[in-house]
Each structure stands twice: as C-alpha cells, then as structure tokens.
Design a protein around this motif. Structure first.
Motif, PDB file in Angstrom:
ATOM      1  N   SER A  40      60.868  12.934  88.280  1.00 42.03           N
ATOM      2  CA  SER A  40      61.200  11.534  88.529  1.00 42.03           C
ATOM      3  C   SER A  40      62.039  11.013  87.366  1.00 42.03           C
ATOM      4  O   SER A  40      61.764  11.307  86.217  1.00 42.03           O
ATOM      5  CB  SER A  40      59.895  10.756  88.655  1.00 42.03           C
ATOM      6  OG  SER A  40      60.150   9.520  89.242  1.00 42.03           O
ATOM      7  N   THR A  45      68.349  10.437  92.796  1.00 46.70           N
ATOM      8  CA  THR A  45      68.729   9.358  93.710  1.00 46.70           C
ATOM      9  C   THR A  45      70.096   8.790  93.336  1.00 46.70           C
ATOM     10  O   THR A  45      70.922   8.503  94.210  1.00 46.70           O
ATOM     11  CB  THR A  45      67.661   8.245  93.676  1.00 46.70           C
ATOM     12  OG1 THR A  45      66.432   8.807  94.152  1.00 46.70           O
ATOM     13  CG2 THR A  45      68.035   7.064  94.562  1.00 46.70           C
ATOM     14  N   GLU A 190      64.112  12.411  99.865  1.00 45.95           N
ATOM     15  CA  GLU A 190      62.701  12.698 100.133  1.00 45.95           C
ATOM     16  C   GLU A 190      62.289  12.389 101.572  1.00 45.95           C
ATOM     17  O   GLU A 190      61.371  11.609 101.805  1.00 45.95           O
ATOM     18  CB  GLU A 190      61.826  11.907  99.164  1.00 45.95           C
ATOM     19  CG  GLU A 190      62.085  12.320  97.734  1.00 45.95           C
ATOM     20  CD  GLU A 190      60.974  11.855  96.820  1.00 45.95           C
ATOM     21  OE1 GLU A 190      59.814  11.935  97.248  1.00 45.95           O
ATOM     22  OE2 GLU A 190      61.275  11.429  95.706  1.00 45.95           O
TER      23      GLU A 190
HETATM   24  P1  ADP Z   1      62.433   7.909  92.852  1.00 44.97           P
HETATM   25  O1  ADP Z   1      61.787   8.602  91.720  1.00 44.97           O
HETATM   26  O2  ADP Z   1      61.733   8.079  94.150  1.00 44.97           O
HETATM   27  O3  ADP Z   1      63.913   8.152  92.938  1.00 44.97           O
HETATM   28  P2  ADP Z   1      62.233   5.484  91.298  1.00 44.97           P
HETATM   29  O4  ADP Z   1      60.949   4.763  91.367  1.00 44.97           O
HETATM   30  O5  ADP Z   1      62.579   6.277  90.091  1.00 44.97           O
HETATM   31  O6  ADP Z   1      62.341   6.341  92.629  1.00 44.97           O
HETATM   32  O7  ADP Z   1      63.434   4.439  91.486  1.00 44.97           O
HETATM   33  C1  ADP Z   1      63.675   3.795  92.700  1.00 44.97           C
HETATM   34  C2  ADP Z   1      64.929   2.954  92.548  1.00 44.97           C
HETATM   35  O8  ADP Z   1      64.672   1.896  91.636  1.00 44.97           O
HETATM   36  C3  ADP Z   1      66.087   3.738  91.947  1.00 44.97           C
HETATM   37  O9  ADP Z   1      66.892   4.364  92.914  1.00 44.97           O
HETATM   38  C4  ADP Z   1      66.844   2.698  91.184  1.00 44.97           C
HETATM   39  O10 ADP Z   1      67.861   2.097  91.971  1.00 44.97           O
HETATM   40  C5  ADP Z   1      65.816   1.674  90.812  1.00 44.97           C
HETATM   41  N1  ADP Z   1      65.429   1.830  89.393  1.00 44.97           N
HETATM   42  C6  ADP Z   1      64.816   2.891  88.841  1.00 44.97           C
HETATM   43  N2  ADP Z   1      64.652   2.719  87.526  1.00 44.97           N
HETATM   44  C7  ADP Z   1      65.155   1.496  87.244  1.00 44.97           C
HETATM   45  C8  ADP Z   1      65.268   0.735  86.059  1.00 44.97           C
HETATM   46  N3  ADP Z   1      64.858   1.177  84.862  1.00 44.97           N
HETATM   47  N4  ADP Z   1      65.826  -0.483  86.148  1.00 44.97           N
HETATM   48  C9  ADP Z   1      66.255  -0.948  87.315  1.00 44.97           C
HETATM   49  N5  ADP Z   1      66.185  -0.265  88.473  1.00 44.97           N
HETATM   50  C10 ADP Z   1      65.647   0.932  88.441  1.00 44.97           C
END
Ligand code: ADP
Ligand code: ADP
Length: 254
Positions: A40, A45, A190
């Motif tokens: 993760s 993504t 996913e």
């Molecule tokens: P996954 O691990 O399933 O890809 P995440 O929970 O890491 O999902 O992230 C989901 C979405 O949230 C990402 O695609 C991104 O657009 C957004 N995101 C992730 N991290 C951050 C962050 N630090 N700040 C802002 N948006 C974020």
C-alpha cells in the motif's frame, strides 16, 4: 501500445513532497494481462490513474524546494528531465484536455474494487452509462449494453437494481460497463478486493478471457490470483518497478 518513459508524479503537501511515481519506464503491448503487485502506498493506483488519463504525470515545471523533500531524490536536485506517456507511438506531452477526454472515453475502460455502480439505475442503464460520453446513438447504446451483459453472463438480470445482485454480479455489471465502448485498454484497481475466494476466481477467469483481445492492467493485493491468471507480473515498491516477469521493449514507435 502504451509506453511510459520516465513518468513521475509528486504530490506537494504543506510539509513535504510525496513522490508517488519515481521515473517509471515500462511498455505494455496489446492483448496482455498484466498484474501489478506492491505494498500500500507504493504508487499502483497513481500509475493506473495516469495510464487511464485520470491524472496527469509531472511535466517538469513543478518547483521543488529541496528542504521540503523527505524522500531520497538526489537526482531531482541535479535537474529533472520530464517524462512522457506514448499511446500507440504518439506522445501525450502536448495533449489538451479534449485529447485526454477522447482517450478516456473511447480507449479505456475502468473497473474498481467498489464497483462504482449507480444505485437507482438498472443494470442495463448502468452499462449504458459507460457509453454516455462517447456520442453513441441511444438504440446502439442499448444493443451494445445487452451484448456486454451477455458477455459477462448477466443477460437475465438487465432490469434489476444493483442492490438485488451479489458482489460478484455487481462486479460483472461494472466489467460490462467497462467493455461497452469496446476500449483497447481495461484498467482494474483491485477488482476482487471485496469478493470471496471462489467469486474472485470467477471474476479473474472472466478478466483473463477479456484480455484475449484487450490490454488489461490490474492492480491487486493477491499474489496467488496474479500468478494463476496474469501473463505478466510487475512488482512495485516506493514508486518504481522492483521486478517485471515479462518486460517488453520491442515496440515500434509508429
Ligand atoms: P489503495 O492502497 O487501495 O490504493 P489508499 O488508501 O492508499 O488506497 O488511497 C486511496 C486514494 O486516496 C488514492 O488513490 C489517493 O488518490 C488518495 N490518497 C492517498 N494518500 C493520500 C494522501 N496522503 N493525501 C491525499 N490523498 C491521498
Ligand atoms: P497504492 O495504490 O500503491 O496504494 P497510491 O498510488 O495510492 O499507492 O499512492 C502512492 C503515494 O502517493 C502514497 O504515499 C500516497 O499517500 C501518495 N498520494 C496518492 N495520492 C495523493 C494525493 N492526492 N495527495 C498526496 N499524496 C498522495
């Protein structure tokens, strides 16, 4: 058919610069089923969003303040050479919004873990939504939607609402919606993340069948499904490729 050349993506936050993709170079060919694995936060993504034209890669004009960088990025301090995404050999560096819109609407289909179906619309209407932005006539939309629903084994459920379906059936609707425009590329984030093992295998078999005539790039947390079904496995870590089981670099650029 897709070539990523030193694609980077950085997010500026108040305190620091987060590097989501760090000069990623990788080529994808037609009709291959690629699984992308990785922890993760490793950039999977982000990569999918950039390939699908949902998000823009860095074009080199971002100002970086070295004292705000929290990640080992010494080469950025020495100067930054911007990347490019080539679609069928064509650079996207000069793409305008309308070029990205056309690419997204006609060439790419998206599948998500959470299906993203619209609850008050029928199965058929949800699949027709996949063609809303592509200027297809109404009658054609309906016949193409039914064809796509037949392909995923749901032709007897076209008038149901999503909440009358199982998780696997809902994902089949989402797959039909992604297929309705007959895109060359399917991007799946996913797709089996919310499904049990048996249903996951059925969905993977369906996606593998789809990859016979489309490029499918799928992010997954499940190495077993990836090795069983995908043609090629890419491992991602900290915004770059750690390994690639079948790297491809023989693409012509015309
Ligand atoms: P996954 O691990 O399933 O890809 P995440 O929970 O890491 O999902 O992230 C989901 C979405 O949230 C990402 O695609 C991104 O657009 C957004 N995101 C992730 N991290 C951050 C962050 N630090 N700040 C802002 N948006 C974020
Ligand atoms: P993965 O899909 O592998 O979980 P993501 O592509 O979602 O990874 O995220 C890669 C990195 O970029 C993560 O560190 C995440 O927190 C960060 N990130 C993603 N989207 C955003 C965002 N909109 N703003 C800030 N950071 C983000």
């Amino acid at each position: 058919m897709l070539q990523l050349r030193r694609i980077s993506k950085r997010y500026m936050t108040n305190e620091f610069t987060q590097i989501a993709l760090d000069e990623v170079s990788v080529n994808f060919r037609e009709n291959e089923f690629v699984a992308i694995l990785g922890p993760s936060g490793s950039g999977k993504t982000t990569l999918l969003n950039i390939i699908g034209g949902l998000d823009h890669y860095d074009t080199g004009d971002m100002l970086i303040d070295p004292k705000h960088i929290s990640y080992p990025v010494s080469r950025y301090l020495a100067g930054y050479d911007a990347g490019d995404l080539l679609i069928n050999g064509k650079s996207t560096r000069d793409f305008k919004d309308r070029d990205w819109d056309a690419y997204r609407n006609n060439s790419v289909g998206f599948i998500f873990q959470s299906y993203n179906l619209i609850g008050h619309l029928s199965v058929l209407e949800n699949v027709e939504m996949g063609m809303t932005l592509s200027g297809v006539a109404k009658a054609t939309k309906k016949s193409e939607a039914i064809k796509a629903l037949e392909r995923v084994g749901l032709k007897d459920h076209v008038h149901k609402k999503p909440n009358q379906l199982s998780g696997g059936q809902m994902q089949r609707v989402a797959i039909a919606r992604a297929l309705a425009n007959d895109p060359d590329i399917i991007l799946a984030d996913e797709p089996t993340g919310a499904l049990d093992t048996v249903t996951s295998e059925q969905i993977m078999a369906l996606i593998k069948d789809i990859a016979k005539d489309k490029l499918v790039i799928m992010v997954t947390h499940n190495p077993d499904l990836a090795t069983t079904y995908a043609d090629r496995i890419i491992n991602f870590k900290d915004g770059h490729l750690l390994s690639d089981s079948h790297p491809f670099d023989g693409e012509k650029e015309t």
